[in-house]
Motif scaffolding. Structure first.
Motif, PDB file in Angstrom:
ATOM      1  N   GLN A 107       5.494   0.419  11.923  1.00 40.35           N
ATOM      2  CA  GLN A 107       6.370   0.909  10.864  1.00 40.35           C
ATOM      3  C   GLN A 107       7.674   0.116  10.883  1.00 40.35           C
ATOM      4  OE1 GLN A 107       7.651   2.022   7.870  1.00 40.35           O
ATOM      5  NE2 GLN A 107       6.045   3.555   8.211  1.00 40.35           N
ATOM      6  N   SER A 108       8.044  -0.428   9.731  1.00 42.06           N
ATOM      7  CA  SER A 108       9.209  -1.307   9.680  1.00 42.06           C
ATOM      8  C   SER A 108      10.500  -0.581   9.319  1.00 42.06           C
ATOM      9  CB  SER A 108       8.966  -2.427   8.665  1.00 42.06           C
ATOM     10  OG  SER A 108       8.679  -1.904   7.377  1.00 42.06           O
ATOM     11  N   ILE A 109      10.405   0.692   8.979  1.00 41.09           N
ATOM     12  CA  ILE A 109      11.602   1.475   8.632  1.00 41.09           C
ATOM     13  C   ILE A 109      11.771   2.572   9.678  1.00 41.09           C
ATOM     14  CG2 ILE A 109      12.653   2.992   6.898  1.00 41.09           C
ATOM     15  CD1 ILE A 109      11.295   1.321   4.765  1.00 41.09           C
ATOM     16  N   ASN A 110      12.874   2.521  10.396  1.00 40.98           N
ATOM     17  CA  ASN A 110      13.048   3.375  11.575  1.00 40.98           C
ATOM     18  C   ASN A 110      13.046   4.864  11.257  1.00 40.98           C
ATOM     19  OD1 ASN A 110      13.191   1.157  13.278  1.00 40.98           O
ATOM     20  ND2 ASN A 110      15.419   0.998  13.131  1.00 40.98           N
ATOM     21  N   SER A 111      13.446   5.245  10.044  1.00 42.52           N
ATOM     22  CA  SER A 111      13.513   6.673   9.714  1.00 42.52           C
ATOM     23  C   SER A 111      12.142   7.280   9.450  1.00 42.52           C
ATOM     24  CB  SER A 111      14.404   6.877   8.481  1.00 42.52           C
ATOM     25  OG  SER A 111      13.894   6.157   7.367  1.00 42.52           O
ATOM     26  N   ARG A 112      11.106   6.455   9.392  1.00 40.21           N
ATOM     27  CA  ARG A 112       9.749   6.951   9.137  1.00 40.21           C
ATOM     28  C   ARG A 112       8.982   7.110  10.442  1.00 40.21           C
ATOM     29  NH1 ARG A 112       8.713   3.054   3.818  1.00 40.21           N
ATOM     30  NH2 ARG A 112      10.081   4.253   2.420  1.00 40.21           N
TER      31      ARG A 112
ATOM     32  N   GLY B  55       0.828  -1.196   0.000  1.00 37.48           N
ATOM     33  CA  GLY B  55       0.000   0.000   0.000  1.00 37.48           C
ATOM     34  C   GLY B  55       0.863   1.247   0.000  1.00 37.48           C
ATOM     35  N   PHE B  56       0.432   2.273   0.701  1.00 38.54           N
ATOM     36  CA  PHE B  56       1.203   3.515   0.811  1.00 38.54           C
ATOM     37  C   PHE B  56       2.132   3.365   2.016  1.00 38.54           C
ATOM     38  CE2 PHE B  56       0.644   7.921  -0.978  1.00 38.54           C
ATOM     39  CZ  PHE B  56       1.813   8.441  -0.460  1.00 38.54           C
ATOM     40  N   SER B  57       3.112   2.469   1.862  1.00 34.50           N
ATOM     41  CA  SER B  57       3.964   2.092   2.997  1.00 34.50           C
ATOM     42  C   SER B  57       5.019   3.129   3.319  1.00 34.50           C
ATOM     43  CB  SER B  57       4.636   0.743   2.714  1.00 34.50           C
ATOM     44  OG  SER B  57       5.340   0.779   1.484  1.00 34.50           O
ATOM     45  N   GLY B  58       5.177   4.139   2.471  1.00 34.15           N
ATOM     46  CA  GLY B  58       6.102   5.220   2.797  1.00 34.15           C
ATOM     47  C   GLY B  58       5.610   6.076   3.943  1.00 34.15           C
ATOM     48  N   LEU B  59       4.327   5.927   4.272  1.00 36.86           N
ATOM     49  CA  LEU B  59       3.727   6.755   5.313  1.00 36.86           C
ATOM     50  C   LEU B  59       3.157   5.910   6.449  1.00 36.86           C
ATOM     51  CD1 LEU B  59       3.099   9.706   6.006  1.00 36.86           C
ATOM     52  CD2 LEU B  59       0.967   9.473   4.714  1.00 36.86           C
ATOM     53  N   PHE B  60       2.368   4.908   6.093  1.00 37.91           N
ATOM     54  CA  PHE B  60       1.707   4.061   7.084  1.00 37.91           C
ATOM     55  C   PHE B  60       2.443   2.724   7.198  1.00 37.91           C
ATOM     56  CE2 PHE B  60      -1.552   6.706   5.026  1.00 37.91           C
ATOM     57  CZ  PHE B  60      -2.013   7.420   6.121  1.00 37.91           C
ATOM     58  N   PRO B  61       2.200   1.981   8.283  1.00 35.95           N
ATOM     59  CA  PRO B  61       2.819   0.652   8.381  1.00 35.95           C
ATOM     60  C   PRO B  61       2.501  -0.194   7.151  1.00 35.95           C
ATOM     61  CG  PRO B  61       1.887   1.276  10.498  1.00 35.95           C
ATOM     62  CD  PRO B  61       1.456   2.331   9.521  1.00 35.95           C
ATOM     63  N   ASP B  62       3.520  -0.808   6.605  1.00 41.53           N
ATOM     64  CA  ASP B  62       3.399  -1.634   5.408  1.00 41.53           C
ATOM     65  C   ASP B  62       2.330  -2.700   5.600  1.00 41.53           C
ATOM     66  OD1 ASP B  62       4.010  -3.850   3.508  1.00 41.53           O
ATOM     67  OD2 ASP B  62       5.752  -2.634   3.003  1.00 41.53           O
ATOM     68  N   SER B  63       1.432  -2.839   4.605  1.00 40.79           N
ATOM     69  CA  SER B  63       0.374  -3.854   4.575  1.00 40.79           C
ATOM     70  C   SER B  63      -0.731  -3.596   5.590  1.00 40.79           C
ATOM     71  CB  SER B  63       0.956  -5.268   4.783  1.00 40.79           C
ATOM     72  OG  SER B  63       1.973  -5.520   3.843  1.00 40.79           O
ATOM     73  N   SER B  64      -0.828  -2.381   6.080  1.00 38.21           N
ATOM     74  CA  SER B  64      -1.893  -2.033   7.015  1.00 38.21           C
ATOM     75  C   SER B  64      -3.130  -1.551   6.262  1.00 38.21           C
ATOM     76  CB  SER B  64      -1.424  -0.951   7.985  1.00 38.21           C
ATOM     77  OG  SER B  64      -1.201   0.271   7.287  1.00 38.21           O
TER      78      SER B  64
ATOM     79  N   PHE C 112       8.594 -15.719  13.936  1.00 35.89           N
ATOM     80  CA  PHE C 112       8.192 -16.136  12.595  1.00 35.89           C
ATOM     81  C   PHE C 112       6.720 -16.548  12.585  1.00 35.89           C
ATOM     82  CE2 PHE C 112      12.722 -16.706  12.958  1.00 35.89           C
ATOM     83  CZ  PHE C 112      13.233 -16.257  11.744  1.00 35.89           C
ATOM     84  N   SER C 113       6.050 -16.265  11.476  1.00 35.87           N
ATOM     85  CA  SER C 113       4.619 -16.562  11.361  1.00 35.87           C
ATOM     86  C   SER C 113       4.333 -18.054  11.436  1.00 35.87           C
ATOM     87  CB  SER C 113       4.080 -16.002  10.042  1.00 35.87           C
ATOM     88  OG  SER C 113       4.745 -16.574   8.923  1.00 35.87           O
ATOM     89  N   VAL C 114       5.292 -18.882  11.053  1.00 32.50           N
ATOM     90  CA  VAL C 114       5.064 -20.337  11.042  1.00 32.50           C
ATOM     91  C   VAL C 114       4.869 -20.912  12.441  1.00 32.50           C
ATOM     92  CG1 VAL C 114       6.286 -20.693   8.873  1.00 32.50           C
ATOM     93  CG2 VAL C 114       7.566 -20.748  11.025  1.00 32.50           C
ATOM     94  N   ASP C 115       5.154 -20.147  13.462  1.00 33.26           N
ATOM     95  CA  ASP C 115       5.029 -20.644  14.843  1.00 33.26           C
ATOM     96  C   ASP C 115       3.674 -20.300  15.470  1.00 33.26           C
ATOM     97  OD1 ASP C 115       7.636 -21.756  15.000  1.00 33.26           O
ATOM     98  OD2 ASP C 115       8.460 -19.736  15.283  1.00 33.26           O
ATOM     99  N   TYR C 116       2.806 -19.638  14.719  1.00 33.10           N
ATOM    100  CA  TYR C 116       1.542 -19.169  15.293  1.00 33.10           C
ATOM    101  C   TYR C 116       0.401 -19.437  14.315  1.00 33.10           C
ATOM    102  CZ  TYR C 116       4.994 -16.633  18.035  1.00 33.10           C
ATOM    103  OH  TYR C 116       6.073 -16.313  18.813  1.00 33.10           O
TER     104      TYR C 116
ATOM    105  N   LYS D  64      10.735 -11.749   9.349  1.00 31.88           N
ATOM    106  CA  LYS D  64      10.884 -11.604  10.798  1.00 31.88           C
ATOM    107  C   LYS D  64       9.768 -10.690  11.311  1.00 31.88           C
ATOM    108  CE  LYS D  64      14.850 -10.852  12.542  1.00 31.88           C
ATOM    109  NZ  LYS D  64      16.173 -10.269  12.861  1.00 31.88           N
ATOM    110  N   MET D  65       8.825 -11.252  11.995  1.00 33.22           N
ATOM    111  CA  MET D  65       7.659 -10.480  12.415  1.00 33.22           C
ATOM    112  C   MET D  65       8.006  -9.370  13.399  1.00 33.22           C
ATOM    113  SD  MET D  65       4.580 -13.265  12.785  1.00 33.22           S
ATOM    114  CE  MET D  65       3.377 -11.946  12.986  1.00 33.22           C
ATOM    115  N   ASP D  66       9.090  -9.557  14.168  1.00 29.29           N
ATOM    116  CA  ASP D  66       9.455  -8.531  15.135  1.00 29.29           C
ATOM    117  C   ASP D  66       9.920  -7.248  14.453  1.00 29.29           C
ATOM    118  OD1 ASP D  66      11.362 -10.678  14.569  1.00 29.29           O
ATOM    119  OD2 ASP D  66      12.840  -9.441  15.598  1.00 29.29           O
ATOM    120  N   ASN D  67      10.263  -7.305  13.169  1.00 29.55           N
ATOM    121  CA  ASN D  67      10.670  -6.102  12.442  1.00 29.55           C
ATOM    122  C   ASN D  67       9.483  -5.268  11.975  1.00 29.55           C
ATOM    123  OD1 ASN D  67      13.347  -6.661  12.724  1.00 29.55           O
ATOM    124  ND2 ASN D  67      13.648  -7.486  10.666  1.00 29.55           N
ATOM    125  N   CYS D  68       8.298  -5.861  11.947  1.00 24.92           N
ATOM    126  CA  CYS D  68       7.158  -5.126  11.390  1.00 24.92           C
ATOM    127  C   CYS D  68       5.872  -5.250  12.207  1.00 24.92           C
ATOM    128  CB  CYS D  68       6.901  -5.565   9.948  1.00 24.92           C
ATOM    129  SG  CYS D  68       6.702  -7.353   9.738  1.00 24.92           S
TER     130      CYS D  68
END
Length: 747
Positions: free
Chosen positions: A134-139, A44-53, A118-122, A89-93
């Motif tokens: 947000q997965s990119i710290n500068s945003r 989506g518009f991941s430059g602004l909002f959390p990716d895939s939200s 990881f998603s495979v564990d849940y 890695k789910m902890d990144n996002c």
């Protein structure tokens, strides 16, 4: 009523599509199909909002071209639900460690030991309480507090009904370790979700679904770094690029990093484009370029202008990619919908007026011959000279009276002239009146401005000290035969120069203009800008030049008494960007009444200083200098733009959507101040902005300029504690007397 609303919606959609179609060039594109390149919104518009939200996907469709494709990086859960996540890695996002603190595991991902959640564990139920971040710290992380739930592929289809869906399968072999089949999932989901594209960097995966899903679904082979090994063939992606005929046996397109097409040199300048687009098209493969993001470091050739980067991939007269994968789909929409096939010879000098700020100072050291020539070449309507004075009484173009700002004086023998003069600035400096013109041109070099070094955004480093300094007389000689509507001379510190150094700034600027023939010509208007009302009053007494009052502080409006005062000596006002759209923590809050108030009083309004670098723009403008310009021109209705990058403003001025009225595409609608901030949950919104005071009469009124005293042997008052050696800055008495005599002979 329902029928009427439906008709209204249909009419609106029809106008929107007509606007997009009219904006795009009539001639065929250089894509494989001849159609416009596809816009693929990564998460989506991941430059602004959390990716895939939810907000990211929704906003991509609202703010971008109506045919924007939504992209989902598919990850499988333990119970084989396909969810959209930008990172394995789910902890990144996501905030999953908040719920499963002991859930960190270590697995092999493409042969690399990787630690994380990881998603495979849940299963889907266990992930129901996990939300995206947000997965990119500068945003900005402020939207994380909206607690967006994870979305399944089916949710993307049902909630947003996009014109297209692109599923990316990045780690098929990883899931097979857990007896999960991404192949089976994709085949299954494609039976009840319309999937337009499936991409993967794994040959075996794409080959396994070939012929097993709809033939309308395009299979796209994703290239990773050229030195990386493709897991199923054990060949590097670089070597596979040389065998696209093989790729065509299992895919209809390729997705490549943009550097495959336009590589960069080690010092971040563009190298010649490669043949990869042509190679792909020759074998019948579409080619999509990835890694577009407005807030990432761009090649210096693009002057931090993301729209210029897109155009280099789609409108270069040689080739066009078939689509772009981007975090900021609105900028791709602008490029494709409004900025291709422009009439670059258009030199219309109408509104908005493009006024350079120290020439094209975003590309070359300000106030140099290179900066001024670039400003002219880039289509500035007006180029400017901020006047300073040397020790021997020569007016020069320099952005600051402190040579530390624009020159290499800090690395010269003249650093010994460092002094603090509180009438000028609090910080110590080496001032122009400390050095003669020869001292400057023979010993110093220009220095490019670097306003965003905190973000590691240097300007054109190959030319950081390039160009020649310009005297005012040089500047005026340069401008006379150029295609400009005018010039702007900025005068500062006139009272200090007259009272302390015996130099009359106003008289000497007038004399220079007279000597250059500007007093009796009409081809180019002369604009005089100053923050000092007494300077403009004196110019009004002696000339008919256009006078511009510069308000050098943030104001929210202007009191009637201040307007009346300004109108006594000026016909235009320059104001800071934040006086139009006040900001709080990089979010606009509202639009002030200042522009309307000034224009109603008959004053033209110019806004300063516009820059291309993304940190200079509030989030509302999507890290896009063009969106910022659009907001001030179409939203704020300003009359002119004062900019470090005239090329960006000129291109905006001639864009194909400039005068489309009601048919203007939605992605060219100006941002509405305050709306973005209101979409943040209340608990995470920036603190309320204190009221911005209006401009009042006492802000404007100043005593008349003092006469230039004849004895200049006394140095200006300095702070002994910060002065190095006793080198008194002064203009010699004989030079001053000679200037006064010359002026008197003219009056």
């Amino acid at each position: 009523m329902r029928s009427g609303r439906a008709c209204s919606v249909l009419v609106s959609l029809l106008l929107l599509w007509l606007g997009v179609a009219a904006a795009q060039k009539a001639s065929s594109w250089k894509t494989l199909s001849g159609k416009a390149p596809a816009i693929v919104a990564k998460g989506g518009f991941s430059g602004l909002f959390p990716d895939s939200s939810e907000y990211a996907y929704q906003f991509a469709l609202v703010a971008s071209s109506p045919d924007t494709i939504l992209y989902c990086d598919v990850r499988l859960t333990k119970d084989e639900i396909g969810i959209c996540l930008p990172d394995i890695k789910m902890d990144n996002c996501t905030n999953i460690p908040d719920f499963y603190a002991q859930g960190q595991k270590r697995y092999l991902v493409n042969g690399v030991p990787t630690s994380g959640w990881f998603s495979v564990d849940y299963n889907g139920t266990e992930l129901g309480q996990v939300t995206l971040k947000q997965s990119i710290n500068s945003r900005t992380p402020r939207f994380d507090s909206n607690f967006f739930p994870l979305l399944a592929v089916e949710d993307v289809q049902s909630k947003f009904k996009p014109p297209g869906i692109w599923l990316n399968v990045q780690h098929d072999s990883f899931y097979s370790q857990f007896n999960l089949s991404m192949r089976n999932y994709i085949i299954s989901v494609s039976k009840h979700v319309v999937v337009n594209y499936v991409s993967s960097p794994e040959v075996s995966f794409l080959a396994s679904i070939l012929g097993r899903i709809s033939n309308k679904t395009k299979l796209v082979f994703r290239f990773l770094d050229e030195s990386t090994l493709e897991p199923s063939t054990n060949q590097t992606y670089g070597s596979m690029l040389k065998n696209l005929t093989f790729v065509k046996t299992f895919a209809s397109g390729i997705l490549v990093p943009k550097s495959y097409i336009w590589p960069n040199s080690p010092d971040n300048y563009l190298q010649p484009y490669t043949s990869v687009v042509d190679d792909a098209h020759k074998v019948g493969l579409e080619i999509y370029a990835a890694d577009f993001a407005n807030d990432f470091l761009l090649s210096y050739n693009h002057s931090y202008d993301p729209l210029a980067e897109y155009l280099s991939f789609i409108d270069n007269d040689v080739f066009s990619v078939d689509g772009v994968l981007t975090d900021f789909p609105v900028t791709a929409s602008e490029a494709i919908g409004c900025f291709t096939n422009l009439n670059k010879s258009n030199t219309d000098h109408g509104k908005p007026l493009i006024i350079s700020h120290n020439g094209a100072s975003g590309d070359y050291p300000g106030c140099t011959d290179l900066a001024y020539q670039k400003a002219v070449d880039d289509g500035a309507d007006v180029i400017d000279c901020p006047v300073q004075v040397t020790k021997d009484g020569i007016p020069i173009c320099m952005s600051s009276i402190d040579l530390m700002t624009d020159t290499t004086v800090a690395r010269s023998q003249f650093i010994s002239q460092t002094a603090t003069i509180k009438d000028i600035q609090i910080a110590p400096g080496v001032f122009s009146f400390n050095l003669t013109w020869d001292d400057i041109v023979k010993n110093l070099k220009p220095k490019i401005s670097t306003p965003w070094t905190n973000f590691a955004l240097d300007r054109n480093p190959r030319y950081r000290n390039a160009g020649k300094f310009m005297r005012l007389s040089d500047f005026l000689d340069f401008t006379k035969d150029k295609d400009l509507s005018g010039i702007m001379i900025t005068v500062a510190h006139a009272a200090f120069m007259a009272g302390e150094l015996g130099f009359d700034m106003v008289d000497n600027v007038i004399k220079a203009l007279d000597d250059a023939g500007y007093h009796d010509q009409t081809a180019q208007k002369v604009m005089i800008q100053s923050t000092d009302s007494s300077v403009l009053e004196k110019f009004k007494e002696q000339t008919k030049y256009e006078l511009v009052y510069m308000i050098n502080k943030e104001v929210g409006d202007a009191a009637p008494s201040s307007l009346a005062d300004i109108k006594n000596f000026a016909s235009a006002v320059s104001i800071d960007t934040s006086s139009v759209f006040p900001e709080s923590h990089y979010f606009t809050v509202y639009e002030t009444n200042l522009v309307q108030t000034l224009q109603t009083a008959g004053l033209s309004v110019y806004v300063y200083t516009l820059m291309n670098e993304f940190p200079s723009q509030p989030y509302d403008f999507f890290s896009d200098a063009t969106a910022q310009i659009n907001a001030y021109v179409k939203g704020g209705l300003v009359d002119g733009l004062i900019t470090d990058f005239p090329a960006t403003a000129r291109r905006y001025k001639v864009n194909n959507c400039m005068n489309m009225g009601n048919s203007t595409p939605n992605f060219m609608a100006p941002a509405h101040p305050g709306d973005l901030m209101q979409s943040i949950s209340k608990s995470a919104q920036p603190p309320a902005l204190a009221p911005i005071p209006p401009l009042i009469e006492s802000d404007v009124a100043q005593p008349p300029l003092p006469p230039a005293r004849s004895n200049s042997s006394t140095a200006p008052t300095q702070s002994p504690g910060s002065r190095t050696h006793a080198c008194a800055p002064y203009i010699p008495v004989l030079v001053t007397l000679a200037m006064l005599c010359a002026w008197r002979s003219l009056v």
